[in-house]
Design an enzyme around this catalytic site. Structure first.
Site, PDB file in Angstrom:
ATOM      1  CG  HIS A 153      40.914  37.489  45.627  1.00 51.80           C
ATOM      2  ND1 HIS A 153      41.456  36.354  45.071  1.00 51.80           N
ATOM      3  CD2 HIS A 153      39.571  37.290  45.613  1.00 51.80           C
ATOM      4  CE1 HIS A 153      40.475  35.522  44.716  1.00 51.80           C
ATOM      5  NE2 HIS A 153      39.332  36.065  45.043  1.00 51.80           N
ATOM      6  CE1 TYR A 197      35.139  41.167  41.720  1.00 53.02           C
ATOM      7  CE2 TYR A 197      37.157  41.209  40.459  1.00 53.02           C
ATOM      8  CZ  TYR A 197      36.173  40.500  41.118  1.00 53.02           C
ATOM      9  OH  TYR A 197      36.234  39.136  41.170  1.00 53.02           O
TER      10      TYR A 197
HETATM   11  C1  HEM Z   1      29.440  37.793  43.627  1.00 55.21           C
HETATM   12  C2  HEM Z   1      30.636  37.349  43.296  1.00 55.21           C
HETATM   13  C3  HEM Z   1      31.935  38.047  43.582  1.00 55.21           C
HETATM   14  C4  HEM Z   1      32.206  39.169  44.316  1.00 55.21           C
HETATM   15  C5  HEM Z   1      31.220  40.057  45.078  1.00 55.21           C
HETATM   16  C6  HEM Z   1      33.631  39.399  44.255  1.00 55.21           C
HETATM   17  C7  HEM Z   1      34.296  40.449  44.862  1.00 55.21           C
HETATM   18  C8  HEM Z   1      35.635  40.759  44.725  1.00 55.21           C
HETATM   19  C9  HEM Z   1      36.282  41.968  45.184  1.00 55.21           C
HETATM   20  C10 HEM Z   1      35.590  43.099  45.945  1.00 55.21           C
HETATM   21  C11 HEM Z   1      37.604  41.896  44.840  1.00 55.21           C
HETATM   22  C12 HEM Z   1      38.684  42.947  45.103  1.00 55.21           C
HETATM   23  C13 HEM Z   1      38.724  43.919  43.923  1.00 55.21           C
HETATM   24  C14 HEM Z   1      39.773  45.013  44.032  1.00 55.21           C
HETATM   25  O1  HEM Z   1      39.898  45.694  45.067  1.00 55.21           O
HETATM   26  O2  HEM Z   1      40.505  45.231  43.033  1.00 55.21           O
HETATM   27  C15 HEM Z   1      37.787  40.618  44.174  1.00 55.21           C
HETATM   28  C16 HEM Z   1      38.982  40.140  43.689  1.00 55.21           C
HETATM   29  C17 HEM Z   1      39.119  38.975  42.965  1.00 55.21           C
HETATM   30  N1  HEM Z   1      38.128  38.106  42.557  1.00 55.21           N
HETATM   31 FE1  HEM Z   1      36.174  38.279  42.975  1.00 55.21          FE
HETATM   32  N2  HEM Z   1      34.207  38.416  43.478  1.00 55.21           N
HETATM   33  C18 HEM Z   1      33.208  37.576  43.054  1.00 55.21           C
HETATM   34  C19 HEM Z   1      33.337  36.474  42.230  1.00 55.21           C
HETATM   35  C20 HEM Z   1      34.510  36.029  41.693  1.00 55.21           C
HETATM   36  C21 HEM Z   1      34.623  34.952  40.731  1.00 55.21           C
HETATM   37  C22 HEM Z   1      33.444  34.146  40.170  1.00 55.21           C
HETATM   38  C23 HEM Z   1      35.955  34.838  40.432  1.00 55.21           C
HETATM   39  C24 HEM Z   1      36.628  33.923  39.455  1.00 55.21           C
HETATM   40  C25 HEM Z   1      36.037  33.435  38.370  1.00 55.21           C
HETATM   41  C26 HEM Z   1      36.677  35.835  41.212  1.00 55.21           C
HETATM   42  C27 HEM Z   1      38.047  36.035  41.217  1.00 55.21           C
HETATM   43  C28 HEM Z   1      38.699  37.081  41.840  1.00 55.21           C
HETATM   44  C29 HEM Z   1      40.139  37.275  41.797  1.00 55.21           C
HETATM   45  C30 HEM Z   1      41.174  36.378  41.120  1.00 55.21           C
HETATM   46  C31 HEM Z   1      40.387  38.467  42.493  1.00 55.21           C
HETATM   47  C32 HEM Z   1      41.742  39.131  42.722  1.00 55.21           C
HETATM   48  C33 HEM Z   1      41.986  40.144  41.631  1.00 55.21           C
HETATM   49  C34 HEM Z   1      43.264  40.908  41.891  1.00 55.21           C
HETATM   50  O3  HEM Z   1      44.314  40.272  42.059  1.00 55.21           O
HETATM   51  O4  HEM Z   1      43.180  42.149  41.928  1.00 55.21           O
HETATM   52  N3  HEM Z   1      35.771  36.549  41.951  1.00 55.21           N
HETATM   53  N4  HEM Z   1      36.576  39.951  44.109  1.00 55.21           N
END
Ligand code: HEM
Length: 308
Positions: free
Chosen positions: A27, A297
């Site tokens: 993201h 995260y």
């Molecule tokens: C194994 C599953 C998942 C992994 C490994 C993963 C991994 C990540 C990582 C590494 C980030 C960046 C975090 C940061 O630097 O602050 C991120 C952001 C995000 N993820 Fe996931 N994610 C997963 C599942 C999901 C699911 C199920 C959702 C929604 C229900 C989701 C929604 C988001 C959103 C909206 C962001 C952006 C947050 C922001 O604006 O800082 N992710 N994810």
């Protein structure tokens, strides 16, 4: 399948997308938003969380494109994200970190990890190997529900015209300590509008952030929080499974976004929208994906905060 660690998954995301120093590993493209949330007191029947006090709760958020590629265009056929930090009384905070799809593309962290590995460009060709992707899909039927949803829905025309889903099942606890399984969805008051097939090719590569800045400059953009009340036995571990359609749905609040602004140096940039940050009255289920997200995260957050 052995569960990967958060570090391993973030290493894999870095290998897939490269590293942009100081930025999110997933993201990566996004925009800050701020406004408020007013919960519906009727939801107190299910949760004692201060989210449903009926008072206005200051909210900082971030809208984003899924994926770690900083050059992915705003028309990319990938999910869109809405992350919210509710600033509750007594310095407490609560996060909702949602996508514009009702199901996730992995039932376990291992499937997510292997999806990233399969989509990583091959050193020789600079492109993902279609055979690897085919083999991955064949071996992981849990990716199919999201694939079918994405195939049937173009990306949104605006962040303001998209719905966003909590996807996972959560547990609400009320004052009487009764526990209810729930899911939630944010429905745009502007109505859902998706890009047409023609717009998918005619739109410039970046329009989503400017669109939201322009809309909020002329007036607030709002979503209704809709709560689905589960029944005992409803799926709570697997985020790729839909609940039966006949579950009770109630309005649990209204989100009002009054401002959108560039993330660089702004408040949302340095937030880790860890979905396990919750107030009393809302708790995670044992969904392995939900619980794994925290570690992934944290790893991405630690790297970007230390200028890696
Ligand atoms: C194994 C599953 C998942 C992994 C490994 C993963 C991994 C990540 C990582 C590494 C980030 C960046 C975090 C940061 O630097 O602050 C991120 C952001 C995000 N993820 Fe996931 N994610 C997963 C599942 C999901 C699911 C199920 C959702 C929604 C229900 C989701 C929604 C988001 C959103 C909206 C962001 C952006 C947050 C922001 O604006 O800082 N992710 N994810």
């Amino acid at each position: 399948q052995q569960a990967p660690s958060g570090e391993q998954v973030v290493n894999a995301l870095e290998k897939q997308n490269g590293v942009t120093v100081g930025e999110r590993r997933n993201h990566i493209v996004g925009v800050c938003v701020s406004g408020s949330f007013v919960g519906n007191k009727d939801a107190q029947a299910y949760s004692k969380s201060p989210l449903f006090s009926g008072d206005s709760i200051p909210t900082v958020g971030r809208m984003s494109l899924a994926g770690g590629n900083p050059k992915a265009p705003d028309t990319a056929k990938s999910p869109r994200g809405m992350a919210l930090e509710f600033r509750l009384p007594e310095n407490k905070i609560h996060h909702f970190t949602m996508l514009n799809v009702p199901v996730f593309g992995a039932a376990t962290p291992a499937t997510f990890y292997e999806a990233v590995l399969a989509a990583t460009p091959d050193a020789a060709t600079g492109k993902p190997d279609p055979e690897k992707i085919k083999a991955f899909r064949a071996g992981h039927p849990d990716v199919a529900p999201l694939g079918e949803y994405m195939a049937a829905h173009n990306p949104p025309a605006s962040y303001a015209t998209s719905d966003y889903f909590g996807i996972h099942t959560f547990k609400f606890t009320n004052q009487k300590n009764q526990i209810t399984l729930v899911k939630w969805q944010f429905v745009p008051q502007a109505g859902v509008a998706l890009l047409t097939d023609a717009e998918m090719t005619s739109k410039p590569p970046r329009f989503l952030d400017e669109d939201l800045m322009a809309r909020t400059a002329t007036g607030p953009v709002k979503w209704d929080m809709m709560l689905t009340i589960g029944l005992a036995g409803d799926e709570e571990l697997n985020p790729t499974v839909y609940w039966p359609k006949d579950r009770k749905i109630m309005k649990a609040g209204v989100l009002t976004i009054t401002k959108a602004y560039a993330q660089k140096g702004a408040d949302c940039e340095k937030i880790n929208f860890d979905p396990l940050v919750m107030s009393d009255g809302v708790a995670p289920t044992a969904d392995p994906v939900l619980n794994f997200r925290s570690a992934a995260y944290a790893s991405s957050f630690a790297r970007r905060l230390t200028n890696q």
